[in-house]
Scaffold this active site. Structure first.
Site, PDB file in Angstrom:
ATOM      1  N   HIS A 138       0.793  -1.202  -0.105  1.00 44.67           N
ATOM      2  CA  HIS A 138      -0.058   0.043  -0.025  1.00 44.67           C
ATOM      3  C   HIS A 138       0.978   1.130  -0.003  1.00 44.67           C
ATOM      4  CE1 HIS A 138      -3.912  -1.710   0.408  1.00 44.67           C
ATOM      5  NE2 HIS A 138      -3.616  -2.610   1.303  1.00 44.67           N
ATOM      6  N   ASP A 168      -0.065   6.919  -3.568  1.00 47.01           N
ATOM      7  CA  ASP A 168      -1.315   6.413  -4.441  1.00 47.01           C
ATOM      8  C   ASP A 168      -1.683   7.531  -5.637  1.00 47.01           C
ATOM      9  OD1 ASP A 168      -1.653   4.299  -3.321  1.00 47.01           O
ATOM     10  OD2 ASP A 168      -3.272   4.451  -2.259  1.00 47.01           O
TER      11      ASP A 168
END
Length: 384
Positions: A138, A168
């Site tokens: 992540h 992200d």
């Protein structure tokens, strides 16, 4: 029925057709940017998918601006339908682990065989190659190994991560869109599509160019809280106000620094006595509330701004005047960005529930056997 009837927005990408294989995080964010700028997207979701778990679905703003079609990609007829969509598309966006779309029969070779001009844009954390390409991860993991997370924060003891904004969306979806548009531009000349391998590790490292430059020149140290932009100097730091809130101070240049000292009433300390200056500024900011300091510095070059939570940011006079946030279908949300002088981008439709637009969207894209797809279980239509 035209794509515009599905709520396609305005903007410079109007007419661009993009197939989105639904994922979470940076992939949908990239698709949202394209939709905000006017592209005609169709979002392919697996039946029962719920995105990132944001409920109700109308609150999942990362899915705004395009219809949702539910297809069971384990069904050959569903895969065939996606390939038919690809034939009239300019680009495809997917964010699955490397090899997943290939196993589904929707990999780059499959899609480019149906449309040689297609730009096949892939979003991953680690990239399509490398020893960690197939492992889970992540945002915080991706920015860890690029030398980026180590430098974040003013705490010498441990770094602090900025939610999942930097990896992200900064190093991920932003670079996916850049790569997709660059490949589309090149395809106009060559007539050939290609694969865009957008990896969060690549984009995040690229975002860090200035830090790499500062390290290379010797003006920065790999130590938190001692550098110009990480709180190492008192005129680029966060200070608490009398009401327990905070302001950001970023008065780097001499003329801005002079305004900071004048407006806070702090005597100019010797340039080398940073500790004394930092203590004086901290004491000064504790004498007034955040709102009072905001009024003092409003319209000045002192480079001081209140640190606001989202709920207050939307009401800040400058943010409100520019329309940075808009209310659309009852929800306050960021407006499309950036802005254009002639082909203004506007919001079109809000988020759709998975499969809400299956029939309408497939027919709009020229799929003629929608009844058969639904009857066979290859496509699903959610209750409206």
């Amino acid at each position: 029925m035209t794509s515009h009837a599905l709520g396609q927005g305005t903007g410079p990408l109007k007419g661009l057709r993009v197939v989105e294989l639904a994922g979470i995080g940076p992939g949908p964010h990239a698709a949202t940017i394209l939709a905000d700028l006017g592209a005609d997207l169709i979002r392919i979701e697996r039946p029962g998918e719920g995105g990132f778990g944001i409920e109700p679905r109308g609150s999942d703003l990362l899915t705004r601006g395009r219809p949702s079609v539910a297809l069971d990609l384990k069904h050959p007829a569903a895969v065939a339908a996606v390939l038919e969509l690809v034939e009239s598309a300019d680009a495809l966006v997917e964010g699955m682990r490397p090899g997943v779309t290939e196993r589904l029969g929707l990999g780059p070779d499959d899609c480019l065989a149906h449309n040689p001009r297609l730009v096949y844009a892939r979003m991953t954390g680690w990239g399509q190659t490398g020893p960690w390409a197939h492992t889970a991860g992540h945002d915080m993991n991706f920015i860890s190994i690029t030398g980026t997370l180590h430098a974040l924060g003013q705490d010498p003891e441990r770094p602090h991560f900025p939610q999942n904004l930097l990896g992200d969306f900064g190093g991920g979806s932003t670079y996916l869109v850049i790569g997709l548009l660059a490949a589309l531009f090149e395809a106009r000349t060559s007539g050939q599509g290609q694969v865009v391998d957008a990896a969060i590790v690549d984009g995040t490292a690229h975002l860090n160019l200035m830090w790499a430059s500062m390290l290379a020149s010797g003006i920065a140290k790999e130590q938190r809280g001692v550098n110009v932009l990480d709180g190492g100097i008192p005129n680029y730091r966060i200070y608490e106000t009398a009401d327990g809130k905070h302001v950001s101070v970023a008065a780097l240049e001499p003329q801005f620094h002079a305004d900071l000292l004048r407006l806070t009433g702090v005597d100019r300390a010797p340039a080398e006595d940073l500790d004394t200056l930092g203590t004086a500024l901290a004491e000064a900011f504790k004498r007034k509330t955040q709102a009072e300091w905001a009024e003092v510095f409003d319209g000045t070059d002192g480079c001081v701004a209140p640190i606001l939570p989202f709920s207050e940011a939307v009401r800040h006079p400058h943010i409100a005047a520019r329309g940075v946030f808009v209310e659309h279908e009852g929800r306050v949300q960021p407006a499309p960005a950036p802005r254009f002088s002639r082909t203004e981008a506007t919001l079109s439709r809000g988020p759709s529930a998975p499969g809400q637009d299956t029939r309408m969207a497939l027919e709009a894209w020229g799929i003629g056997n929608v009844d058969e797809l639904i009857a066979s279980g290859a496509a699903h239509e959610a209750n409206r």
